[in-house]
Design an enzyme around this catalytic site. Structure first.
Site, PDB file in Angstrom:
ATOM      1  N   TRP A   1      -1.057   3.772  -1.733  1.00  0.00           N
ATOM      2  CA  TRP A   1      -0.959   2.335  -1.470  1.00  0.00           C
ATOM      3  C   TRP A   1      -2.283   1.610  -1.575  1.00  0.00           C
ATOM      4  CZ3 TRP A   1       2.555  -1.073   1.653  1.00  0.00           C
ATOM      5  CH2 TRP A   1       3.904  -0.778   1.400  1.00  0.00           C
TER       6      TRP A   1
ATOM      7  N   TYR B   1      -1.299   8.678  -6.893  1.00  0.00           N
ATOM      8  CA  TYR B   1      -0.363   7.878  -6.108  1.00  0.00           C
ATOM      9  C   TYR B   1      -0.977   7.398  -4.792  1.00  0.00           C
ATOM     10  CZ  TYR B   1       3.710   6.473  -3.451  1.00  0.00           C
ATOM     11  OH  TYR B   1       4.601   5.750  -2.712  1.00  0.00           O
TER      12      TYR B   1
HETATM   13  N1  LIG Z   1       4.310   0.155  10.422  1.00  0.00           N
HETATM   14  C1  LIG Z   1       4.533   0.691   9.203  1.00  0.00           C
HETATM   15  N2  LIG Z   1       5.437   0.114   8.386  1.00  0.00           N
HETATM   16  C2  LIG Z   1       5.697   0.670   7.172  1.00  0.00           C
HETATM   17  C3  LIG Z   1       4.990   1.794   6.707  1.00  0.00           C
HETATM   18  C4  LIG Z   1       4.029   2.379   7.588  1.00  0.00           C
HETATM   19  O1  LIG Z   1       3.373   3.391   7.259  1.00  0.00           O
HETATM   20  N3  LIG Z   1       3.823   1.800   8.811  1.00  0.00           N
HETATM   21  N4  LIG Z   1       5.237   2.293   5.454  1.00  0.00           N
HETATM   22  C5  LIG Z   1       5.886   1.425   4.479  1.00  0.00           C
HETATM   23  C6  LIG Z   1       6.434   2.233   3.388  1.00  0.00           C
HETATM   24  S1  LIG Z   1       5.356   2.860   2.222  1.00  0.00           S
HETATM   25  C7  LIG Z   1       7.740   2.461   3.233  1.00  0.00           C
HETATM   26  S2  LIG Z   1       8.284   3.333   1.868  1.00  0.00           S
HETATM   27  C8  LIG Z   1       8.727   1.955   4.193  1.00  0.00           C
HETATM   28  C9  LIG Z   1       9.723   3.052   4.562  1.00  0.00           C
HETATM   29  O2  LIG Z   1      10.830   2.534   5.167  1.00  0.00           O
HETATM   30  P1  LIG Z   1      11.902   3.555   5.750  1.00  0.00           P
HETATM   31  O3  LIG Z   1      12.055   4.687   4.831  1.00  0.00           O
HETATM   32  O4  LIG Z   1      13.134   2.799   6.084  1.00  0.00           O
HETATM   33  O5  LIG Z   1      11.133   3.985   7.080  1.00  0.00           O
HETATM   34  P2  LIG Z   1      11.068   5.288   7.988  1.00  0.00           P
HETATM   35  O6  LIG Z   1      10.291   4.888   9.199  1.00  0.00           O
HETATM   36  O7  LIG Z   1      10.584   6.448   7.230  1.00  0.00           O
HETATM   37  O8  LIG Z   1      12.570   5.536   8.401  1.00  0.00           O
HETATM   38  C10 LIG Z   1      13.327   4.550   9.088  1.00  0.00           C
HETATM   39  C11 LIG Z   1      14.234   5.213  10.103  1.00  0.00           C
HETATM   40  O9  LIG Z   1      15.242   5.997   9.474  1.00  0.00           O
HETATM   41  C12 LIG Z   1      15.761   6.858  10.465  1.00  0.00           C
HETATM   42  N5  LIG Z   1      16.338   8.068   9.875  1.00  0.00           N
HETATM   43  C13 LIG Z   1      15.668   9.164   9.469  1.00  0.00           C
HETATM   44  N6  LIG Z   1      16.543  10.088   8.993  1.00  0.00           N
HETATM   45  C14 LIG Z   1      17.774   9.558   9.104  1.00  0.00           C
HETATM   46  C15 LIG Z   1      19.090  10.025   8.791  1.00  0.00           C
HETATM   47  O10 LIG Z   1      19.307  11.099   8.266  1.00  0.00           O
HETATM   48  N7  LIG Z   1      20.117   9.183   9.060  1.00  0.00           N
HETATM   49  C16 LIG Z   1      19.940   7.970   9.624  1.00  0.00           C
HETATM   50  N8  LIG Z   1      21.003   7.208   9.827  1.00  0.00           N
HETATM   51  N9  LIG Z   1      18.710   7.507   9.942  1.00  0.00           N
HETATM   52  C17 LIG Z   1      17.647   8.284   9.682  1.00  0.00           C
HETATM   53  C18 LIG Z   1      14.585   7.227  11.351  1.00  0.00           C
HETATM   54  O11 LIG Z   1      14.960   7.189  12.725  1.00  0.00           O
HETATM   55  C19 LIG Z   1      13.521   6.228  10.958  1.00  0.00           C
HETATM   56  O12 LIG Z   1      12.873   5.617  12.063  1.00  0.00           O
HETATM   57  O13 LIG Z   1       8.101   1.512   5.380  1.00  0.00           O
HETATM   58  C20 LIG Z   1       7.018   0.625   5.123  1.00  0.00           C
HETATM   59  N10 LIG Z   1       6.622   0.053   6.380  1.00  0.00           N
HETATM   60  N1  LIG Z   2       6.793  13.622   5.892  1.00  0.00           N
HETATM   61  C1  LIG Z   2       6.765  12.458   5.286  1.00  0.00           C
HETATM   62  N2  LIG Z   2       5.786  12.190   4.385  1.00  0.00           N
HETATM   63  C2  LIG Z   2       5.753  11.001   3.786  1.00  0.00           C
HETATM   64  C3  LIG Z   2       6.709   9.998   4.073  1.00  0.00           C
HETATM   65  C4  LIG Z   2       7.737  10.296   4.999  1.00  0.00           C
HETATM   66  O1  LIG Z   2       8.629   9.480   5.262  1.00  0.00           O
HETATM   67  N3  LIG Z   2       7.709  11.515   5.602  1.00  0.00           N
HETATM   68  N4  LIG Z   2       6.620   8.777   3.461  1.00  0.00           N
HETATM   69  C5  LIG Z   2       5.978   8.743   2.165  1.00  0.00           C
HETATM   70  C6  LIG Z   2       5.742   7.387   1.690  1.00  0.00           C
HETATM   71  S1  LIG Z   2       7.098   6.337   1.699  1.00  0.00           S
HETATM   72  C7  LIG Z   2       4.558   6.977   1.172  1.00  0.00           C
HETATM   73  S2  LIG Z   2       4.476   5.445   0.402  1.00  0.00           S
HETATM   74  C8  LIG Z   2       3.387   7.837   1.196  1.00  0.00           C
HETATM   75  C9  LIG Z   2       2.088   7.061   1.460  1.00  0.00           C
HETATM   76  O2  LIG Z   2       1.015   7.797   1.015  1.00  0.00           O
HETATM   77  P1  LIG Z   2      -0.358   7.083   0.591  1.00  0.00           P
HETATM   78  O3  LIG Z   2      -0.077   5.768  -0.026  1.00  0.00           O
HETATM   79  O4  LIG Z   2      -1.121   8.072  -0.193  1.00  0.00           O
HETATM   80  O5  LIG Z   2      -1.015   6.872   2.018  1.00  0.00           O
HETATM   81  P2  LIG Z   2      -2.196   5.910   2.474  1.00  0.00           P
HETATM   82  O6  LIG Z   2      -2.620   6.395   3.812  1.00  0.00           O
HETATM   83  O7  LIG Z   2      -1.768   4.496   2.366  1.00  0.00           O
HETATM   84  O8  LIG Z   2      -3.345   6.239   1.438  1.00  0.00           O
HETATM   85  C10 LIG Z   2      -4.118   5.270   0.820  1.00  0.00           C
HETATM   86  C11 LIG Z   2      -5.543   5.760   0.719  1.00  0.00           C
HETATM   87  O9  LIG Z   2      -6.263   4.815  -0.047  1.00  0.00           O
HETATM   88  C12 LIG Z   2      -7.514   4.550   0.594  1.00  0.00           C
HETATM   89  N5  LIG Z   2      -7.970   3.218   0.143  1.00  0.00           N
HETATM   90  C13 LIG Z   2      -7.684   2.014   0.681  1.00  0.00           C
HETATM   91  N6  LIG Z   2      -8.260   1.030  -0.035  1.00  0.00           N
HETATM   92  C14 LIG Z   2      -8.927   1.619  -1.045  1.00  0.00           C
HETATM   93  C15 LIG Z   2      -9.721   1.121  -2.121  1.00  0.00           C
HETATM   94  O10 LIG Z   2      -9.905  -0.066  -2.310  1.00  0.00           O
HETATM   95  N7  LIG Z   2     -10.249   2.043  -2.974  1.00  0.00           N
HETATM   96  C16 LIG Z   2     -10.072   3.376  -2.816  1.00  0.00           C
HETATM   97  N8  LIG Z   2     -10.645   4.185  -3.701  1.00  0.00           N
HETATM   98  N9  LIG Z   2      -9.325   3.865  -1.801  1.00  0.00           N
HETATM   99  C17 LIG Z   2      -8.749   3.005  -0.942  1.00  0.00           C
HETATM  100  C18 LIG Z   2      -7.215   4.661   2.061  1.00  0.00           C
HETATM  101  O11 LIG Z   2      -8.391   4.863   2.820  1.00  0.00           O
HETATM  102  C19 LIG Z   2      -6.241   5.863   2.066  1.00  0.00           C
HETATM  103  O12 LIG Z   2      -6.943   7.065   2.170  1.00  0.00           O
HETATM  104  O13 LIG Z   2       3.544   8.861   2.182  1.00  0.00           O
HETATM  105  C20 LIG Z   2       4.736   9.608   1.998  1.00  0.00           C
HETATM  106  N10 LIG Z   2       4.755  10.746   2.876  1.00  0.00           N
HETATM  107 MO   LIG Z   3       6.455   4.302   0.887  1.00  0.00          MO
END
Ligand SMILES: Nc1nc2c(c(=O)[nH]1)N[C@H]1C(S)=C(S)[C@@H](COP(=O)(O)OP(=O)(O)OC[C@H]3O[C@@H](n4cnc5c(=O)[nH]c(N)nc54)[C@H](O)[C@@H]3O)O[C@H]1N2
Ligand SMILES: Nc1nc2c(c(=O)[nH]1)N[C@H]1C(S)=C(S)[C@@H](COP(=O)(O)OP(=O)(O)OC[C@H]3O[C@@H](n4cnc5c(=O)[nH]c(N)nc54)[C@H](O)[C@@H]3O)O[C@H]1N2
Ligand SMILES: [Mo]
Length: 763
Positions: A108, A106
């Protein structure tokens, strides 16, 4: 200057062939993002992997040798690495079969459609017979499988969401559970061309639309919204939403005509609201105040305001990344159904307008070029967040989606394009789980914590070092991405690595079909061009013109404003939903039939183990919100300039309310220790009244830097040493990383040095 695409935006860059000499936002992006600053500064950072490495113990003693994560690495030549790895793959597939290989991998990875790492690794492993895969995501572990029981397939709900421009034009009130986070809406899987993070909100506001942001952080909604901030105790939204529903029901404000025609199960749910169910508790605002901390009067008034306006109810993805994540999601749908505005412009239900750039952008007419992944010969799978459970408990049974499944026995783990030591919860437990397989293989451009917990580490290129093309979900632009520099050190494309391995394993032709990467780009583009032509639409340019150009604009699915469920509303018989009854299910007979205590047949309030009202809060009285980081995507490029610029005391910033800081004798800029019963980490304190009292925010993504003597202690500030590896429910088995209970104290010792920004020790 050439155009280049990342998950977080598009930039134009100049290069001297070795490095980027100038980077600026794409000239057509109305809201450029500073995250693009991480790319150039990371490319030749010392934490970049420059050549293949093999863990010393594995090299000397073979598969299964102990010491993973603790031992130095031995740099080796590409030939040695590829020979060792192809030999090990041959052994595992021959002796144990494809079911012994976990290739879920898994993550991104990076933008770019051909070199997309998961597509590459899955195609490769399928050539060998397959692999144990994962289902669902960390992002949407509940939504992915749950929403189709209640209203629609998740992908359709996101792709055909009511457009942001329609909300700007028609909504009177937007009630955003989890906010409309401008940091998150900057990002979209595959890339973003023109960011629309704040503009539509400013437009709506100017027309008089009101925003209510229900979240623990004031800045979860952009300032342009001038939103009313309602900050319940995290994890209690379901109680608050039930009380809103109770007021609509009790005051006769529920749209009964809509409920009769378009939904099933309201009466059964209403008995629960009215105190006529087994618990005999009326879910009124006074009841919800005791749980959520929101005054009963405000709840009552809000319900009435919602009923009196064109109201969009939107629920962020974060709310379902928690224990019982089904409940607030389901209640968002139920509230929108009770208001009777689903299918009307500016009303209804939305999921994640602030969670990604894609939601609320209109759908495209046709898909994009895509590399086929082949056929997987293995049927075994896990819900993605059950990785540690699987490795620790081979042969054990688990529940998922009404089924009883068994964890396979995994001998080899292959990761390419993801970082489990970033994304998984309870990292000390994951580290223990990672001692179980005989071999762990990782491709990554960087020495991530996952690479440091592998046996065979292969250096991958970054997107700027290879030819590709790319586009984001629901994004209008499709860009050529010609290489901007040569690869760092001896890094190779994942495609080149898999091609060489496939050759050694006798499946070279199956994997490559005889094409170089550039030939694949041309071939995939040509296939796509034919598909578009077959649709009878405007022709797209030939590959040569596309490749030398600045990107092409893709046609939209429809010229009409996009309004979710407009068809269903017009004619529910002709356009039934995918649910078992074809209607919105307020009571689900199917889910009820599964008999899970943690997901009954209609939405309810279920107390999570860790919230500010639970007994555990006596010892750990602060609610950690481990949300997405503002300055990077997940863990990617944490060593980059923009991400580094936000660190405090050299660590990841943790934000807390001035009152909570004062009560602990803490000051802005202090080095602090955050801890609970599972682990602890250092962080740099940022005192900020944008944080609800009782809450501390530590975003994800600081590179896990375990103390060698204590893997539960991260010296850098990765919140996943603190979060629980506890599933959302028996039904969905999603990750619950968003929330955990913690305590904070000053850090008094000599601050330990960070080791993750240097390469690991070599032998
Ligand atoms: N800059 C940036 N943007 C991203 C990402 C990133 O790593 N960096 N990741 C991307 C990815 S993979 C995803 S899945 C999306 C995730 O998108 P989201 O899941 O919506 O993002 P989060 O920042 O985890 O949470 C959004 C807000 O929810 C609020 N929150 C947390 N718990 C609760 C609760 O129990 N109740 C309420 N009402 N609010 C709560 C928190 O204050 C938090 O800032 O974002 C994407 N966008
Ligand atoms: N506590 C907590 N944990 C969370 C979350 C949260 O809200 N709270 N959010 C979760 C969510 S929504 C997500 S989506 C996950 C994200 O978790 P990941 O998607 O696993 O996080 P990334 O840091 O995007 O990891 C991508 C990796 O791929 C590598 N990479 C980039 N390009 C390439 C390429 O071309 N080839 C190879 N081989 N590698 C490459 C990058 O260097 C990096 O190490 O985290 C989750 N974890
Ligand atoms: Mo995510």
């Amino acid at each position: 200057m050439a155009v280049h695409l990342t998950h977080w935006g598009t930039f134009e860059a100049a290069s001297d062939g070795e490095r980027l000499t100038e980077v600026r936002p794409w000239r057509h992006d109305p809201e450029p993002m500073p995250l693009i600053g991480n790319v150039a500064s990371a490319q030749h950072h010392p934490a970049r992997i420059d050549r293949p490495h093999v863990r010393k113990g594995w090299l000397e003693h073979g598969p299964g040798a102990p010491g993973r994560g603790d031992e130095p690495f031995v740099p080796v030549s590409w030939d040695t690495a590829l020979d060792l790895l192809s030999g090990e793959l041959r052994r595992v597939y021959r002796d144990h079969g494809a079911e012994a290989v976990y290739g879920g991998s898994y993550g991104w990875a990076s933008a770019g459609r051909f070199h997309h790492a998961q597509s590459q690794v899955h195609r490769f492993l399928n050539c060998l017979g397959g692999y144990v895969r994962h289902v669902n995501s960390y992002s949407l572990g509940v939504s992915d499988m749950f929403l189709s029981y209640v209203i629609d397939h998740l992908w359709r709900l996101l792709t055909y969401a009511t457009s942001k421009s329609v909300i700007a034009e028609h909504s009177d009130l937007v009630v955003a559970f989890g906010g409309l986070s401008p940091k998150n809406a900057a990002v979209s899987v595959g890339g973003v061309s023109k960011h629309h993070v704040r503009g539509w909100i400013a437009d709506a506001r100017e027309r008089g639309c009101r925003f209510v942001s229900v979240t623990p952080l004031r800045d979860d909604t952009p300032a342009e919204a001038e939103a009313e901030w309602i900050a319940p105790r995290p994890g209690t939204d379901a109680a608050l939403m039930l009380a809103l529903a109770q007021v609509l029901d009790a005051d006769g404000l529920a749209d009964t005509a809509f409920l009769d025609r378009y939904t099933v199960g309201y009466e059964r749910f209403a008995r629960y609201l009215r105190g006529q169910a087994a618990d005999q508790t009326v879910k009124d605002p006074a009841w919800a105040e005791a749980i959520s901390g929101i005054p009963a009067k405000r709840i009552r008034d809000l319900a009435r305001e919602m009923a009196g306006a064109r109201t969009m109810v939107t629920v962020s993805w974060s709310l379902q990344r928690a224990r019982h994540g089904e409940q607030p999601l389901w209640l968002g749908v139920v509230l929108a159904a009770m208001l009777g505005q689903i299918g009307l412009p500016g009303g209804g239900f939305g999921h994640g307008y602030g969670s990604t750039a894609a939601v609320g952008e209109p759908a495209l007419r046709a898909g994009l070029p895509r590399l086929a992944q082949g056929r997987n010969g293995v049927s075994a799978f896990i819900p993605v967040a059950r990785i540690a459970d699987m490795l620790l408990n081979p042969g054990a049974e688990f529940d998922y989606d009404g089924q009883r499944l068994t964890y396979p026995r995994i001998r080899l783990v292959y990761w390419c394009g993801g970082n489990p030591f970033h994304h998984h919860q309870d990292l000390a437990r994951l580290r223990e789980a990672f001692t179980r397989p005989e071999t762990v293989v990782v491709h990554d451009p960087f020495w991530t914590a996952t690479a440091r917990h592998a046996d065979i580490v292969l250096p991958a290129t970054m997107t700027i070092e290879r030819d590709d093309f790319g586009s984001g979900q629901n994004d209008r632009m499709f860009f050529p991405m010609p290489a901007l520099t040569r690869p760092h050190g001896e890094a190779r494309d994942d495609y080149a690595i898999f091609s060489a391995l496939a050759e050694r394993l006798g499946v070279g032709k199956d994997f490559t079909e005889g094409r170089t990467a550039m030939e694949w780009l041309r071939h995939l583009y040509g296939e796509w061009q034919d598909t578009i032509a077959a649709l009878g639409r405007e022709p797209v340019p030939d590959f040569g013109d596309f490749w030398s150009g600045d990107g092409i604009e893709l046609p939209l699915a429809s010229g009409d404003p996009q309004v979710a469920f407009a068809d269903f509303r017009r004619d529910p018989d002709k356009h039934p939903l995918v649910t078992p009854t074809g209607k919105i299910e307020i009571f689900s007979g199917t889910i009820d039939g599964y008999g899970y205590a943690d997901v009954p047949g209609h939405p309810v309030w279920l107390e999570p183990e860790e919230w500010l009202g639970s007994p555990a809060a006596d010892r750990f009285p602060l609610q950690l919100v481990a949300n997405q980081p503002r300055t990077r995507l997940h863990s990617q490029l944490d060593i980059g300039d923009h991400s580094q610029s936000a660190k405090v005391a050299g660590r990841e910033p943790a934000r807390m309310h001035p009152g909570d800081a004062a009560a602990r004798g803490l000051r802005d800029g202090d080095l602090v220790r955050i801890f609970n019963g599972r682990g602890s980490c250092l962080a740099g304190l940022s005192v900020d009244d944008a944080v609800r009292p009782g809450v501390v925010q530590l975003s994800t993504g600081a590179w896990y830097d375990p103390d060698p003597a204590d893997p539960g202690f991260c010296r850098h500030g990765n919140p996943n040493v603190l979060t629980a590896d506890r599933p959302s429910s028996s039904l969905s088995q999603g990750c619950t990383g968003q929330l955990a209970l913690v305590e904070i104290e000053p850090y008094r010792g000599t601050p330990p040095e960070l080791s993750v920004s240097r390469p690991p020790e070599t032998a």
